[in-house]
Structures are given as structure tokens and as C-alpha cells.
Design a protein around this motif. Structure first.
Motif, PDB file in Angstrom:
ATOM      1  N   UNK A 295     -18.150 -25.156 -47.997  1.00 50.96           N
ATOM      2  CA  UNK A 295     -18.498 -23.973 -47.193  1.00 50.96           C
ATOM      3  C   UNK A 295     -18.604 -24.471 -45.760  1.00 50.96           C
ATOM      4  N   UNK A 296     -17.685 -24.053 -44.932  1.00 51.67           N
ATOM      5  CA  UNK A 296     -17.596 -24.641 -43.602  1.00 51.67           C
ATOM      6  C   UNK A 296     -17.648 -23.562 -42.526  1.00 51.67           C
ATOM      7  N   UNK A 297     -18.216 -23.937 -41.404  1.00 52.55           N
ATOM      8  CA  UNK A 297     -18.375 -22.987 -40.298  1.00 52.55           C
ATOM      9  C   UNK A 297     -18.065 -23.682 -38.972  1.00 52.55           C
ATOM     10  N   UNK A 298     -17.591 -22.896 -38.039  1.00 54.75           N
ATOM     11  CA  UNK A 298     -17.382 -23.413 -36.679  1.00 54.75           C
ATOM     12  C   UNK A 298     -17.878 -22.357 -35.705  1.00 54.75           C
ATOM     13  N   UNK A 299     -18.516 -22.799 -34.620  1.00 51.60           N
ATOM     14  CA  UNK A 299     -18.931 -21.832 -33.614  1.00 51.60           C
ATOM     15  C   UNK A 299     -18.490 -22.300 -32.231  1.00 51.60           C
ATOM     16  N   UNK A 300     -18.474 -21.356 -31.300  1.00 49.16           N
ATOM     17  CA  UNK A 300     -18.034 -21.703 -29.962  1.00 49.16           C
ATOM     18  C   UNK A 300     -18.116 -20.514 -29.024  1.00 49.16           C
ATOM     19  N   UNK A 301     -17.460 -20.672 -27.895  1.00 51.27           N
ATOM     20  CA  UNK A 301     -17.497 -19.624 -26.886  1.00 51.27           C
ATOM     21  C   UNK A 301     -16.208 -18.813 -26.919  1.00 51.27           C
ATOM     22  N   UNK A 302     -16.249 -17.636 -26.293  1.00 48.57           N
ATOM     23  CA  UNK A 302     -15.062 -16.783 -26.290  1.00 48.57           C
ATOM     24  C   UNK A 302     -13.921 -17.403 -25.493  1.00 48.57           C
ATOM     25  N   UNK A 303     -14.248 -18.317 -24.603  1.00 47.26           N
ATOM     26  CA  UNK A 303     -13.153 -18.961 -23.867  1.00 47.26           C
ATOM     27  C   UNK A 303     -12.714 -20.273 -24.521  1.00 47.26           C
ATOM     28  N   UNK A 304     -13.029 -20.432 -25.792  1.00 52.78           N
ATOM     29  CA  UNK A 304     -12.379 -21.479 -26.560  1.00 52.78           C
ATOM     30  C   UNK A 304     -13.099 -22.799 -26.665  1.00 52.78           C
ATOM     31  N   UNK A 305     -14.332 -22.858 -26.221  1.00 52.48           N
ATOM     32  CA  UNK A 305     -15.055 -24.127 -26.318  1.00 52.48           C
ATOM     33  C   UNK A 305     -15.736 -24.190 -27.692  1.00 52.48           C
ATOM     34  N   UNK A 306     -15.461 -25.244 -28.441  1.00 56.27           N
ATOM     35  CA  UNK A 306     -16.113 -25.401 -29.742  1.00 56.27           C
ATOM     36  C   UNK A 306     -17.480 -26.040 -29.513  1.00 56.27           C
ATOM     37  N   UNK A 307     -18.523 -25.381 -30.044  1.00 57.01           N
ATOM     38  CA  UNK A 307     -19.866 -25.924 -29.796  1.00 57.01           C
ATOM     39  C   UNK A 307     -20.532 -26.466 -31.060  1.00 57.01           C
ATOM     40  N   UNK A 308     -20.015 -26.108 -32.214  1.00 56.16           N
ATOM     41  CA  UNK A 308     -20.682 -26.608 -33.417  1.00 56.16           C
ATOM     42  C   UNK A 308     -19.816 -26.535 -34.655  1.00 56.16           C
TER      43      UNK A 308
END
Lengths: 784, 163, 286
Positions: A295-308
């Protein structure tokens, strides 16, 4: 000779292989040889209530029959050698022959020794066992649920370890993220399928007390050590020989019951004993790979920066903890979650779960393909969510080339890299604009073309030993070489690693010959025999060239250093006045005053005129322990067409741009890439080990397990960038696993891109026509 | 149940005692010590056991030794002429068509039969021709290149012989 | 992987082979061995004796028979694929033979052995059904008899043959104005058909005058898809074809397995029917 290093010369191991003169383990013949065949459990989980071997003992040609009761107090269970710390690791006993209970279909219950293979096989049918079947499961997620079948009494929830990787603050990152995506991913079980099945031949000399074991091994020194534990025999009385070995891909790293039992029989009976796996036996008992439910997740900003990035992984261990198993989904997987990117917040929880499947251990890439796959899938899913080109997302998050060495959130320090250069090179080969135009046109015609791209990194060149110790690896991760120069100047190099197809008899000879100004024919590489090679840790984890090759280089330099002193003495010159030029030590300014290595070898070996205090002889030993792992990287691109009607995936192009540092032999490097890519495409397209509800392996032969065939596989366009590693004197990284790490994700990304108009973002591999078709039906709202 | 069987292998006649159930590959390997022929599966798929029987590629794991009586068998050990490698052996070496080498003898012998039928094949035809020979190391790419290169050599040789 | 022990006799004549089979002691026939030996190696089949018919010249080869072909049972796939008469009279047989398994298997595997083995996923039974071929069988007691392919296959690995009978010849009727095409979707592992369809079609100008469609790989046994009869007297209308293909597999019991669930098998069988019919229709018009 200056060009020998870096030259694609023909391999020196080939003449024996193409003429049938090579000796693999099953080719070993000894006088009086007897044959072992194992009786194995048909049940995945059962109590053994009775074993009767009396009929088998009476069968024609049978010499002996052993059961668990015969050996359990005399032999030590199969050890697990990677005791990953801080994860509450539980390692249950793995008896060499099951005596009270069997835990997977294939668990051995008796060993028959007979005069011929056929007689041993016939007698196995006479081994009479009563089983009381128990509930079973091979699903690592199900096995953790309340009420699941319990494999080992002392492990009530079947969870063998709970390992956490954490860097930054993933919880906060996800909480405050502008965008988050998640996905359940199944990374299916795979069957390594080295073309040569495993085999063992054991011979014991009762007079000298010496055991010789010919074994299909990627690491004979590790096998010597683990056999010494299982047999309770001191290490110096065991000689392990890995002669020609027909591929391994990880499956010939672990210690198995079989080779220890064959050794035991040889010692008991005083006759040599051979055992050779059938392929269907290999599929049942030789380790499997992967087996993650994630079970995997990715988060980030709308301008494409991956934060987690955050994961919860159920990693199947199978019935017992195989030799390196605990380290694969943890150290070699979770630590790599940053991929090629600057991801500040990372959290992963990995459960190692015992199931009624065949033990799972290192298979080509071992943990790292699973990591690359989930990261590179998530990047694409994230890009789709924010409506950005996935290539642009990658560019925005790459670790820039001027930031190396770079410490990622999991604590690894990447040695060197230039990720954007590899990406650009791959895109240049593809002609992205032309492809996108073609894709757009095809979509108008109702055809589904797609492009997948992966920018992977790999952690390999396994060393240093200090890290090995810190992460609980039960051995060192240095490697070794003895460079021995004969009186006539020719050289034998004895190495601790144990190549089995990777071509180091050629590349290592190139290293030494380049150094000595020799033709490559003057150098022979010796490996695979613990009685004449120095302590080494084997060939796996793309480590052989980076670590053992470096030992070869260091030993060669030591020899050369001594030779230089001798040259100075013989030339009556100062050492400082000598230079190595045109394949000889020459007096600066008087280049005719020169000594080449062959002449110096003779003078050192006869020792008629040595410098004061210098020992005779010309050889050196080196143990090379790197200061860090190496981190190869690259970008792969795959283009596909998906047949909407049949679900068939056709690979149109496959482009691999890899950076493994300076290649010693480019031809061999490309060969490694080809093989690795195809193994990953097999994983992406068609390979899957399937268990049924009773935990029976239903893909138990090559009739059902789809090993890639030539006609099913694409041509690969290979290119490289070259970024040397600072952590070893050759500057090399690894290339054995790179292809596999990239290609499964690359293929799946391509198919998901092709099917994007239908709203499909993920399909679990392998992308068989049936699965792709079902996904299309589901996306269209039809019930497949 | 053993019986004598005479096999002509690589130009030499051998009379061996075999059980009817003995597979040709086991007789080659265990009785005659011709261990260049390998066993990689048990379902007639991997092709590591391929030998030539009367010039045709055959899986020796799916042939009884008693059935092979009176045929001419060529194994990898009999392919070279003295020290001169067969063009396919040479091409596999030059094109890096092998890594661990386990599948190689069978792969080469299949290619011998194939090129006799189709002397000027396309890459695609080569890939189909070796469907019955599995290789796990090379990804097949250099095997295809090797067979193509050997085909050219053999054609040139035949043209030379005809001239 | 070693079979259980057995005795072996190389038959010097068909009569001798029939005599051995008539003993009724479980003796099995071997020719190329590519159906039998894999089963014997796994000990799924055991036999006290094998009678080898592979060297009986009278069982081998291809001859003209009326306007069609007589194919000897021990003719190999490789021979069929190359045989000029087969390629001329009945190209679909040569095409299917050329695509079965691999070179090595085609060199040894025989058409009669495969048909008698009756694997429900093998290709050739569908071709034989579509072409309405006949099989000649012989036994010591019963002499010769002829079985229609369409009545021969009774189930998975089950045929109309008795243990005492020997499969000797295949009679393929002349194709007349018909053309046949075989389309299959295969398992990536074994190469066996997940669904395989042979369509034989005759045309009068644009109108289908004759059609036979046989389907293998999908059900317990190869079968003739009667639903496609309704294509007769049509001009191969796509909608009619799609409906007929759907109907052909609609009521079938289709088992799913590791290679494909039953839903996919059913679907892919439809696709194979449509593609085979369309191509056969085109070929018949060419």
C-alpha cells in the motif's frame, strides 16, 4: 595495450562453453558415485503422523534412506544469515528434513540414496508418509489476518519482523500536502529459473576427514561456512567447489538443506553422493523472488514537487527464513525509497510474513526492483493527478548532478550521478516529439500507443563490511584477490568472488593485463574453489566488479610496486627516476633502459639478485573493502501498442540508457543490460508464480510459468552515460541488476500511458492479455 | 531389463547397456560422459538437451535411447572439425551469444538445423526458430545476432564451395 | 524425471503392433513420444510395455487421396509443414504444423500421436474437425474402421479409440472451393491454445456457401461451432458474425485457469472465431 581496459574483447570463458567441455556440477563423475532423490511433501501444511521407509529401504539398488528423525539431533537447522536489527526478527528453525510438520509443498521428508538415479527415484515412490493436512495460505497479507493458518507455534501472527524506515516527517508531509495519491500494488512471486537446476556432489575422505562439496553456488565461501554450521564440521575440513555454474540470479546464494544432506550421506556412507534437481523440483524448493503486497502513497505540490512517500508492505518470506531473506525487503528495499529524487519525507513499514509458500530470497535486483517499481509507478500516477508530464515531474525532483555525494532522507549517501544526462540521452534516442505525434494520431484512429519512462537508481556493489555488520548481515562484504606472477611472467589471479556467466574471467584479466602491459592471454582468473581462493563473499548484488575487481586492481598495483623497486635495483636507478611507459619501467630520459613485467617476474622468482631486504617472489594479496555502496542509474523508455480487443501488449521499442561508470568490457556490459532488461520485461509481461487456495504451486513447471522466449521479447537499444564512482579505484558501478530494476516499471508505465484515455492508472503486473483486457473492461464499466 | 543398444555418436559407434526407459540424454551424459548436452527442464521446453539426430534438432530428454538406435547423433562435442570451430560456435563467441553457457550447446544445435532449412533468415524468423530453447542470461539479443552472423558465414562458405 | 520401468518392442510391422495391442495388457504405442514421454516422466502415465511404430514406413508420409490427402499417422509436423502436396491441397494443415511448439518438437512430434492424445488445447483437432477429416483405425480383432474427426474427440484426453486400436491414417477430403484459416491465442508458457479456431469457408462470389468452424482450447473438448452455420448465405456480415461468435461460446462451461480466467477465454474465443472466419472468407475469395 593501453586500450585493453575498455575494450570489447571476446570472452575467455567461451571456448569451453561452446564446445561442451565445461564442467557443471551434474557433470562431475566420481568412482562409486551414488544418487540422492528426496521424498517431498505434497501438502503445503500438514502434520506428519507416520513415516514408513521400510519398503524404500528394501527397493533394488537402495543404499540408505534417511528421515527427519535420523538427522534432527545430528545436524543443525538451516541458518538464516541476515539478522536485520531493530525489527523484532523471529527466525524459526528450518529442519533439514521435516519430522513433525511440513510447511510448504516441497518440504523434504526423506532422502533416498541408491546406486542409480532411476533406482533412487523408484524408491521415493515407496516412502510412505501419513499426513494430517492443516489449513494453509501463501498470501502474505492474508497470513497476518486473525484466524490465518499458523506456521510456527512461536509466531502467532506469522509476522517474522516489522521493520520501519523513516526520514523527515512523512505524517506531517501528507497531512499538509496539496496533492496525494495512493495505490495498492502487488509485486508477484517470481521463479528465478537459472537454466541449470541446482545440484550437489559430496565426497568425504574418512582418512583425512576432508569433505569436498561441488555445489551450484554463487558464493562458495558462504556455503563452506553455512555447511560447517549445519554439519558441525570445522570449516577447514570442508572444500566447496563451484565449478561452472549455469546462472543464479540470486537463487544460488542461499544455503539449502539439500547440499548439507548430500554431504551428510557421503560422510555416513563413505561413498560420493550426487543430487540434481528436476526443474519442477526447482520450482518447488529453490527460492522464489519478490512476493510483495504493498500500500503505497506519494504526496507533493501542484507544481510537481514530491514531498513525501509512505508505504506499508507485506513481504512474503515463505515457510522459513532463507539465508538473506530478512535483508531483502528491508535494507535493500526500504532504504532506496528516495529513488533518483530529493524526497524529504519518507516512511515505510515492512512486515516480513511467513506463509506456506516456498521460501523467498534474493532474486535479480532483490528488493531494489520492488522499490524502483513502486516509486516509478507512483511518480507517473502523481504526474497524472496534477496534469503534468511525468518527464517534467522527474526533472523537477532529480538530485542535481552538483549535489553529490548526496544524503537522502533514508540516510544513504549516493556516490555520484547525473540523472538528467541519462534522461536526455534516452529521450534523444526516442525522438519524443515524433512519438507523441504518432500517439495522438493513433488515438484518433482508436489505437492505443503508450510510452513509459523510468529513471532508476540502484544501490549495489555490496560493501562496505562495517555497514554489513551494522545491518546484521552475517558476513563481510569486502572481497579479495591474489595476483600471482609465475617465473615465465604469466599470471594467475585467485579471486574471492564466484562469477557464473558474468564474464569476469575476461574483465578481470583485462584489468591485470592493462596494468602489466600484457596481452590478455597471459592472465588466468581462478575462482570458485575455497581451497585455492582467498576468503570472499561471492557474486551477487552487482558487486563483483566494483568490489572484487577493485581487489584485483589493488593486488596488481601491489605487485607492480614491488616490481618497480626490483626494476630500479636491476637498472641501478632511483625508483623516483623510473616511469611506466610503453609497457615497461623505463629510466626517465633513457627509455632504452627498461624492464618489462615478464623479465621482472623471472628475476623476482629466481631471486638471484634482489634488492637488500626484499623477499623473493612476485605476488600480492588484496582485500578490498569499499567505503560506500555504488549507485548506478539510468533512464529506460519503452513504447507499446495495446490491442484493445485482445489485451495483448506489443513492445514497439525499448531503449536503455544506463550509467555504470567506465565499462571494462563494453560488450559484456551490454550483455548484462540485455539479460537484465528481458528478465524485468518477463516480470512485467508474463511471469508469475501462482498458488491456489491450498497453497499449492500451480505454475510448477515451464508449461505454466512463462519464462520469456526469444519470439516474445523485443530488441533493446542500449546506450550509456559514464559517471565514475569515487568509492573504488576502477570507478565502476554495477550493471548486472540494472536492467531488471528498470524494465518492469517501464513496461507498466508504458501500458498505463497507452490506456490513459480510458482512465486506467494502474494494472498489476504481469500484464498478461487477460489482465489488460479485464482492466479495459472495468474501465469501460463492463463486467469482465 | 537392460539391453544392448548401438548408437552412432559424433561419427563413433558405441554399444551400451540401457534400460528401455533410459532417456537419450541420460545415456549421453551418464553412460557416455558426453556432458555437453544438458538438462534444464522436465517438460520438453527448455531445449538445453538438444542434439542432432540424422541432422534434425531433437530434444534428447524426450527421446528414448532405444529409439535412437541406428541413427546418426551429433552432440556439441562433435560439432567442431578438430580445432576448427563450426561457424555457429565461432559466431556465438564473437557476438557474445552466451553468458553462463548452459543453454548454449542446445541453442547452437537447434540453429544448425534451422540454418540448414533457412540459410538467410530475418531476425524475426530466428527468434521463432529458437522458441524451443530458453536462455535466462542473454535476453536473446546477441544470440539472434550470432545466428544471423553465422548464417552469413555459412552462405559465403557454400557459395565458395559451389564456385 | 525418470519414467517407471517398461518393456520396449520396436514393431517390425503394423500386424505385429496390432498383435501386441490385442493382448490388452496396457501396452501403449509410441512414435515421436512427445505426448507420451512427458506424461511418463512425471509418472502420470505408466505402462508395462511400449510398442514403437515410428519406423513403420507404411504409417508415414502424405499421398493424394481422391481430391484430398491421406496422411500417415507417424508423419511429423516438420514433414507436414514442408510437404508440397499439403501446402498445395490443404495449406492450413501446413501452416498449423509449422507453428506448433518448436523446431525440435516438430521434428519428432507426429500428427497421429497428437490426435490420439487429444489434448483439449492442441491445435490440430480443430483443423481436422473443420475440414471434416476421417481417421483410420485398425485393431487385430476389429480390422479397419473409419472414424469421423467430428465424432472422435470425446473429452479431455479421451477419444473414440479403444486400447487395442492403432491410429493409422488421416483422410482429408478435398477442399474444393473452400479455404481454411486457423487463428489461435496461446499461453505464453506452454504455447498451447487458450483459444484456437479453424474456419473453413466456401464462397459463391461474395456469399458464403459453406462454413465449418471448430474451436479448441476453450472447453473440455474441441467442438464444432454450429452457431456459425447462420453465416451461410450471408456476405460475412460483421454484425451477424459477432452475434454468431457470441452464441457459439455463450452456453459453454469454460474453466478458468492460471493462464486466463474463463471470462477472458470466452471473450478471446469469440475474437478468434471472428478473425478466423473473416480471414477464411477473404482467402476463399482470393
Amino acid at each position: 595495450m593501453a586500450t585493453l581496459f575498455g575494450s570489447g574483447i571476446k570472452r575467455r570463458e567461451d571456448p569451453r562453453l561452446i564446445t561442451g567441455q565445461a564442467t557443471y556440477v551434474d557433470d562431475v563423475k566420481l568412482p562409486g558415485l551414488a544418487y540422492a532423490v528426496f521424498a517431498r511433501s505434497p501438502y503445503a501444511h500438514a502434520k506428519i503422523t507416520r513415516i514408513d521407509v521400510s519398503a524404500a529401504r528394501q527397493a533394488p539398488g537402495v543404499i540408505a534412506v534417511y528421515t527427519g528423525a535420523d538427522v534432527k539431533d545430528r545436524l543443525v537447522p538451516v541458518p538464516c544469515a541476515w539478522n536485520v536489527p531493530n525489527c523484532d526478527l523471529k527466525i524459526p528453525a528450518h529442519p533439514l528434513l521435516a519430522y513433525d510438520k511440513v510447511r510448504y509443498a516441497g518440504d523434504a521428508v526423506a532422502m533416498v540414496i541408491a546406486e542409480t538415479r532411476a533406482q533412487a527415484r523408484d524408491a521415493v515412490d515407496l516412502v510412505d508418509v501419513d499426513y494430517e493436512p492443516l489449513r494453509a495460505t501463501a498470501d502474505p497479507e492474508q497470513a497476518t489476518q486473525p484466524g490465518a493458518a499458523r506456521l510456527h507455534e512461536e509466531i502467532p501472527d506469522n509476522i517474522g519482523f516489522t521493520w520501519v524506515v523513516s526520514g523527515g516527517d512523512a505524517a506531517a508531509a501528507f497531512q499538509h500536502a496539496e496533492v496525494a495519491v495512493s495505490q495498492r500494488i502487488v509485486q508477484q512471486r517470481l521463479l528465478p529459473t537459472a537454466m541449470e537446476p541446482r545440484a550437489a556432489v559430496a565426497q568425504y575422505n574418512r582418512g583425512s576427514g576432508q569433505l569436498t562439496l561441488w555445489a551450484t553456488s554463487q558464493n562458495p565461501h558462504i556455503h563452506r561456512f553455512l555447511c560447517s554450521v549445519m554439519l558441525k564440521l570445522p570449516e577447514h575440513r570442508i572444500r566447496v567447489i563451484a565449478p561452472e555454474v549455469g546462472g543464479g540470479f540470486g537463487s544460488k546464494i542461499p544455503a539449502y538443506p539439500d547440499e548439507a544432506l548430500v554431504s551428510f550421506a557421503a560422510m555416513e556412507l563413505g561413498i560420493p553422493v550426487k543430487w540434481t534437481e528436476d526443474r519442477s523440483e526447482n520450482y518447488k524448493v529453490t527460492i522464489h523472488g519478490r512476493d510483495h503486497i504493498e500500500y503505497v502513497e506519494m504526496c507533493g505540490t501542484r507544481d510537481g514537487k514530491i514531498t513525501g512517500i509512505r508505504t506499508r508492505v507485506y513481504a512474503g518470506l515463505g515457510a522459513y527464513a532463507s539465508t538473506a531473506a530478512p535483508g531483502i525487503p528491508t535494507i535493500l528495499h526500504g532504504l532506496v525509497y528516495s529513488g533518483s529524487y530529493m524526497i524529504p519525507n519518507i516512511h515505510g513499514t515492512i512486515y516480513g510474513v511467513y506463509t506456506n509458500g516456498t521460501p523467498v530470497d534474493a532474486y535479480r535486483g532483490a528488493g531494489r526492483p520492488e522499490a524502483a517499481y513502486l516509486i516509478e509507478r507512483l511518480v507517473d500516477i502523481f504526474a497524472r493527478k496534477i496534469g503534468m508530464d511525468p518527464i517534467e515531474v522527474r526533472r523537477r525532483n532529480f538530485i542535481p548532478k552538483d549535489k553529490f555525494p548526496y544524503t537522502v532522507a533514508t540516510g544513504l549517501i549516493y556516490d555520484s550521478g547525473n540523472y538528467e544526462a541519462a534522461l536526455d540521452k534516452a529521450l534523444g534516442i526516442l525522438d519524443l516529439k515524433a512519438f507523441r505525434a504518432e500517439q495522438a494520431k493513433a488515438r484518433k484512429d482508436g489505437r492505443y500507443l503508450g510510452m513509459g519512462l523510468v529513471s532508476y537508481i540502484e544501490i549495489c556493489g555490496l560493501g562496505p563490511s562495517q555497514v554489513a555488520g551494522a545491518v546484521g548481515f552475517g558476513g563481510g562484504l569486502y572481497d579479495s584477490a591474489i595476483v600471482r606472477v609465475y617465473p615465465t611472467g604469466v599470471v594467475k589471479v585467485y579471486i574471492g568472488a564466484s562469477p557464473h556467466g558474468q564474464g569476469e574471467e575476461t574483465t578481470f584479466a583485462q584489468i591485470v593485463a592493462s596494468e602489466f602491459g600484457y596481452p590478455v592471454e597471459n592472465v588466468e582468473i581462478i575462482h570458485g574453489d575455497t581451497d585455492n581462493t582467498p576468503q570472499g563473499w561471492g557474486t551477487y548484488g552487482s558487486r563483483t566488479t566494483a568490489v572484487c575487481g577493485s581487489a584485483v586492481k589493488v593486488a596488481a598495483l601491489r605487485v607492480k610496486e614491488k616490481a618497480k623497486l626490483l626494476a630500479a635495483h636491476l637498472l641501478e636507478a632511483n625508483e623516483a627516476d623510473l616511469e611506466w611507459k610503453d609497457d615497461a619501467f623505463r629510466v626517465k630520459g633513457s627509455p632504452d633502459k627498461a624492464k618489462g613485467m615478464a623479465e621482472l617476474a623471472l628475476m623476482a622468482n629466481v631471486a638471484w639478485n634482489m634488492p637488500p631486504g626484499m623477499e623473493p617472489g612476485l605476488e600480492a594479496t588484496a582485500f578490498f573493502d569499499p567505503t560506500n555502496f555504488v549507485y548506478p542509474f539510468g533512464t529506460h523508455i519503452c513504447t507499446v501498442e495495446v490491442d484493445e480487443q485482445t489485451g495483448q501488449v506489443k513492445i514497439l521499442r525499448y531503449i536503455a540508457v544506463d550509467d555504470c561508470g567506465p565499462p571494462i568490457n563494453p560488450m559484456i556490459v551490454d550483455g548484462q543490460i540485455h539479460g537484465g532488461v528481458i528478465q524485468g520485461i518477463g516480470e512485467g509481461l508474463q511471469e508469475i508464480a501462482v498458488y491456489d487456495e491450498e497453497a499449492q504451486l500451480v505454475t510448477g513447471t515451464m508449461m505454466d510459468y512463462a519464462v520469456p522466449k526469444a519470439s516474445q521479447m523485443p530488441h533493446i537499444e542500449v546506450a550509456h552515460t559514464i559517471t565514475p564512482s569515487p568509492v573504488n579505484p576502477l570507478g565502476v558501478k554495477g550493471c548486472g541488476e540494472a536492467g531488471t530494476i528498470a524494465s518492469a516499471a517501464c513496461l507498466v508505465n508504458a501500458v498505463c500511458d497507452a490506456l490513459a484515455p480510458l482512465g486506467i492508472t494502474h494494472i498489476d503486473k504481469p500484464l498478461t492479455p487477460a489482465r489488460v483486457w479485464a482492466a479495459i473492461q472495468k474501465a469501460k464499466g463492463a463486467t469482465p | 531389463m537392460e539391453r544392448p543398444v548401438t548408437l552412432n555418436i559424433n561419427g563413433r559407434s558405441h554399444t551400451v547397456q540401457v534400460e528401455p526407459r533410459a532417456l537419450l540424454v541420460h545415456v549421453l551424459r551418464d553412460t557416455l560422459n558426453l556432458t555437453g548436452t544438458h538438462v534444464g527442464c522436465d517438460t520438453s521446453q527448455c531445449g538445453a538437451c538438444t542434439v542432432l539426430v540424422d541432422g534434425q534438432a531433437v530434444k534428447s530428454c524426450t527421446t528414448l535411447a532405444v529409439q535412437a538406435e541406428g541413427t546418426r547423433i551429433t552432440t556439441i562435442e562433435g560439432l567442431a572439425r578438430g580445432d576448427t570451430l563450426h561457424p555457429l560456435q565461432m559466431a556465438f563467441w564473437e557476438k557474445h551469444g552466451l553468458q553462463c553457457g548452459f543453454c548454449t550447446p542446445g541453442m547452437i544445435l537447434t540453429a544448425v538445423d534451422f540454418l540448414a532449412q533457412n540459410p538467410d533468415p530475418t531476425d524475426d524468423e530466428i527468434r521463432h526458430a529458437i522458441e524451443g530453447n530458453l536462455c535466462r542470461c542473454t535476453g536473446y539479443q546477441n544470440i539472434v545476432a550470432a545466428i544471423k552472423s553465422a548464417a552469413a558465414t555459412l552462405r559465403a562458405g557454400n557459395a565458395g564451395a559451389a564456385a | 524425471m525418470i519414467p517407471t520401468s517398461f518393456d520396449y518392442v520396436r514393431a517390425g510391422s503394423v500386424r505385429e503392433a496390432l498383435g501386441l495391442l490385442a493382448l490388452g495388457d496396457g501396452t501403449k504405442v509410441i512414435a515421436g513420444g512427445h505426448s507420451l514421454l512427458p506424461m511418463m516422466r512425471f509418472r502420470l502415465v505408466q505402462a508395462p510395455k511400449l510398442v514403437d511404430i515410428s519406423r513403420l514406413e507404411e504409417l508415414r508420409g502424405v499421398q493424394e487421396y481422391k481430391k484430398g490427402l491421406r496422411i500417415g499417422a507417424t508423419t511429423t509436423y516438420a514433414e507436414l509443414a514442408r510437404h508440397p502436396l499439403v501446402r498445395e491441397r490443404c495449406p492450413v494443415i501446413a501452416e498449423v504444423a509449422a507453428d506448433i511448439a518448436d523446431i525440435q518438437v516438430r521434428n519428432r512430434g507426429t500428427i497421429g500421436g497428437s490426435l490420439a492424445h487429444a489434448d483439449p488445447a492442441s491445435d490440430m483437432p480443430a483443423v481436422m474437425m473443420a475440414l471434416d477429416a476421417e481417421f483410420q483405425l485398425r485393431s487385430k480383432k476389429g480390422g479397419r474402421r473409419t472414424a469421423r474427426a467430428r465424432e472422435f474427440f470425446k473429452g479431455a484426453f479421451v477419444t473414440d479409440m479403444t486400447e487395442e486400436e492403432l491410429f493409422t491414417d488421416i483422410l482429408v477430403p478435398g477442399m474444393g472451393r473452400n479455404a481454411a484459416v486457423y487463428v489461435s491465442f496461446d499461453s505464453a508458457a506452454s504455447g498451447y491454445a487458450l483459444a484456437g479456431v479453424c474456419a473453413s469457408i466456401g464462397r459463391k462470389r461474395a456469399t458464403i456457401s459453406d462454413i465449418s468452424v471448430a474451436v479448441t482450447g476453450v472447453a473440455e473438448v474441441v467442438f464444432l461451432a454450429g452457431a456459425l452455420e447462420r453465416m451461410k448465405d450471408t456476405k460475412c456480415d460483421a454484425a451477424v458474425l459477432a452475434a454468431a461468435a457470441k452464441e457459439a461460446v455463450a452456453g459453454l462451461e469454460i474453466a478458468g485457469d492460471v493462464h486466463a480466467p474463463s471470462s477472458y477465454r470466452r471473450h478471446i474465443a469469440e475474437v478468434a472465431i471472428i478473425r478466423a472466419v473473416e480471414r477464411a472468407y477473404q482467402r476463399a475469395g482470393a
